[in-house]
Design a protein around this motif. Structure first.
Motif, PDB file in Angstrom:
ATOM      1  N   ASP A 197       6.947  98.906  70.080  1.00 37.51           N
ATOM      2  CA  ASP A 197       6.670  98.774  68.620  1.00 37.51           C
ATOM      3  C   ASP A 197       7.623  99.290  67.617  1.00 37.51           C
ATOM      4  N   GLN A 198       7.985 100.673  68.150  1.00 35.11           N
ATOM      5  CA  GLN A 198       9.059 101.370  67.310  1.00 35.11           C
ATOM      6  C   GLN A 198      10.466 100.577  67.285  1.00 35.11           C
ATOM      7  N   LEU A 199      10.633 100.031  68.459  1.00 34.64           N
ATOM      8  CA  LEU A 199      11.857  99.325  68.706  1.00 34.64           C
ATOM      9  C   LEU A 199      12.220  98.155  67.759  1.00 34.64           C
TER      10      LEU A 199
ATOM     11  N   HIS B 250      10.204  97.843  65.090  1.00 36.31           N
ATOM     12  CA  HIS B 250      10.288  98.230  63.617  1.00 36.31           C
ATOM     13  C   HIS B 250      11.978  98.662  63.284  1.00 36.31           C
ATOM     14  N   THR B 251      12.467  99.069  64.085  1.00 34.53           N
ATOM     15  CA  THR B 251      13.796  99.572  64.022  1.00 34.53           C
ATOM     16  C   THR B 251      14.795  98.333  63.740  1.00 34.53           C
ATOM     17  N   GLU B 252      14.466  97.383  64.502  1.00 37.62           N
ATOM     18  CA  GLU B 252      15.312  96.077  64.603  1.00 37.62           C
ATOM     19  C   GLU B 252      15.033  95.477  63.150  1.00 37.62           C
ATOM     20  N   GLN B 253      13.735  95.356  62.518  1.00 39.57           N
ATOM     21  CA  GLN B 253      13.778  94.797  61.432  1.00 39.57           C
ATOM     22  C   GLN B 253      14.099  95.425  60.179  1.00 39.57           C
TER      23      GLN B 253
END
Length: 241
Positions: free
Chosen positions: A234-236, A238-241
Motif C-alpha cells: 500500500d505504501q509503494l 501510494h508513493t507511485e501515485q
C-alpha cells in the motif's frame, strides 16, 4: 528381517516376501504393482542439517509409505540398510490403484514437518521435501521373476528423476506416452496438516543446492506476514501515485 532405522523390511526379507507374492499373483491370477520411491535431493538434507536429521526424514518417509500401502503392501529399503530409496509391492493391485497410492504418498510427503536436532543446542523443522516415483504393474503377463518388474520400475523412476523430481512416472511399456504427475501443492502456498502455512521459496528465489526450499509459518505468523506485506505494498502504491 527389518531395517533398524526405518522399521520397513530389509532388502533380503523384502525380496523373499515379494517373490512369494509374485508366485501367488501368477497362480491366482491377480494383478500386482510395484512402486519405487526416491527422496528428492536427500543428500542436501544430510549436508545441510547433518545425518541425524537425514535419519529423521527417512523414518518419517517410511512411516508414510507403510500407512499408504495398506495391510498387504510389502515395503522395504531398496539399498538394504543404506540409501534413500524404498520399494512398495502391492498385491492384487492394478496400475490405476497403484497410481492412487503413489499420489497419496506424494501429497503426504509434501505436507510433512519433521523436527530434527542439528547440534546439541539447536534444532530445525524440515519441510517442503518431495519424492520421485516409478510405477509398474503386472496384469495379463506376469514376469518370469521379480528382477524384470524391478527393472521396468527403475527405468520409470530414472525418468521421473531426470524430469526434475517430484513426479510419478509409469513404466514406458505400460503407457502410450510417458505419464508424469506433479503435486501442484508443492509449488503453491498451502496449509500443512497441523495448520501451519508452507510457502515454497522456489516461487520467489533462485534455487541453490543448500538454500531452504520452503518457509513454514504458524497461522499467526502467516497473518502477520500478510499484514506487513499489505502495508508495504500500500505504501509503494501510494508513493507511485
Amino acid at each position: 528381517m527389518t531395517d533398524e532405522l526405518t522399521g520397513v523390511l530389509d532388502r533380503r526379507r523384502w525380496d523373499h516376501d515379494a517373490s512369494q507374492a509374485l508366485l501367488q499373483a501368477r497362480h491366482k491370477p491377480w494383478p500386482l504393482s510395484l512402486i519405487l520411491v526416491d527422496l528428492d535431493r536427500f543428500k542436501d538434507i544430510n549436508d545441510l542439517y547433518g545425518h541425524p536429521a537425514g535419519d529423521a526424514v527417512l523414518r518419517a518417509a517410511a512411516t508414510a509409505l507403510r500407512h499408504h500401502s495398506g495391510e498387504r503392501g510389502i515395503v522395504g529399503r531398496y539399498g538394504g540398510h543404506t540409501g534413500d530409496e524404498f520399494l512398495i509391492l502391492l498385491p492384487d493391485t492394478n496400475l490405476e490403484a497403484a497410481l492412487a497410492v503413489a499420489r497419496s504418498i506424494q501429497v503426504h510427503i509434501s505436507s510433512l514437518s519433521v523436527p530434527a536436532m542439528t547440534s546439541c543446542e539447536s534444532a530445525v523443522t524440515i519441510t517442503g521435501w518431495t519424492v520421485s516415483m516409478g510405477v509398474a504393474a503386472c496384469t495379463d503377463l506376469i514376469p518370469g521373476d521379480l528382477s524384470e518388474l524391478l527393472l521396468e520400475c527403475d527405468v520409470a523412476l530414472r525418468d521421473a528423476k531426470r524430469s526434475g523430481g517430484n513426479q510419478i512416472c509409469i513404466a514406458g511399456s505400460q503407457a502410450a506416452a510417458s505419464h508424469r504427475e506433479r503435486d501442484p501443492r508443492v509449488e503453491e502456498v498451502h496449509q500443512l496438516a497441523d495448520g501451519e502455512v508452507c510457502i515454497p521459496l522456489t516461487r520467489y528465489l533462485k534455487a541453490t543446492p543448500y538454500a531452504p526450499r520452503s518457509l513454514v509459518l504458524s497461522s499467526e505468523s502467516a497473518h502477520r506476514l500478510h499484514a506487513d506485506l499489505t502495508a508495504v505494498l500500500d505504501q509503494l502504491a501510494h508513493t507511485e501515485q
